[in-house]
Scaffold this motif. Sequence first.
Motif: not given
Length: 380
Positions: A170-172, A317-321, A324-326
């Motif tokens: 999201e930061a990207k 945690f919540e299923n957000v983009r 994904e790396p975690y």
Amino acid sequence: MKILHICLASAFTERMTYQENFLSTENTKAGHDVTIISDCYKYENGRKIPTDPEEKILEDGTRLIRLKYDKVLNDFVSSKVRKVTNLYNVILKIKPDVIMLHNLSGWETISVARYKKNNPKIKLYGDSHTDRNNSGSNWFSLYILHKFFYKSIIKRAIKYFDKIFYISFEAKDFLQENYNIPENLLEFYPLGGTVISETTKKTYRKEKREELGIPQNDILLCHSGKMDRKKRTYEIIENFSRLQNKNIKLILIGVFSDDVESKVSHLIEKDSRIKYLGWQNSDALIKYLAASDLYLQPGSQSATMQNALCTGTPVLFENVRSHEPYMAGNAFVINSCSEIESVLERISNNPAVLKSMSENAYDLARKLLDYKKLAERITK
């Protein structure tokens, strides 16, 4: 090597589990000459307060310099412009080999770029945590601050940066959509933590559970941070309260926003399995995370999630983009808070699942989240 961390929007606070704390400490431990330049704000009991300009040596040997914002109309505008007239002269005196600018959004990005222009052999890195969840939430913020003011500054400075690090997908997206940062300049650089050993984890587990009066075999859940509506603290407590198992406990660490406190106080008071521990420093927080069996983060993102994984503690945690790396067998991933109760029922009925998830948490932390390795990246 002289390394300078510039944190003019960070409210740098000693002994907290934030990126700039960990990176500067690891750089210092590696033998580098490290300086942090911060604004004149810090956190006290979870709330940001003003502090005075100062220069001192921290416990780990890092030098801290606090510089006050120039007055631009009023304090609110000053905190958004982030102009510090003396910054360039301070950088000249330090003569850094590496500069890490934490947050590109501010006037002094131009000064940092000017130093790189005049000293092209140094390394200049930028770091961004900004996304649509924490910034650009209204028309003024998105279009006046980010798409006009900050964008114009970054456009002038960007060619002098060696890399722009982003902590999440999201930061990207935010960097590209609002500042037009080119893809080849961007690099994933996650928030991390200090990976503790299994032996240390057992020691902390024994220490904190004895302190809390929680048996070693009970399941301990942890939730922490600045607990506002976005953290979903109420939903956690509400779902937990419906569990019948007396051998599952919940600790809450941090500070409540007023609206959340009014909703949860009666639930905490009537459930002896819930313990509110208030605000804790970084050392204590790490110990409580290590003593826990599951860290709960169903709402807004926090660096504490990565800290938990570095103590070998699984997470929810919540299923957000950005998560994904975690996801590597170390996390319960939910699509809504209505799923929290079923997850808690599952681990209540089968606590053994948490052991393998803890092992997976350690594996992920060692590969991706170790701040010792992340700190080495900026010395290359």
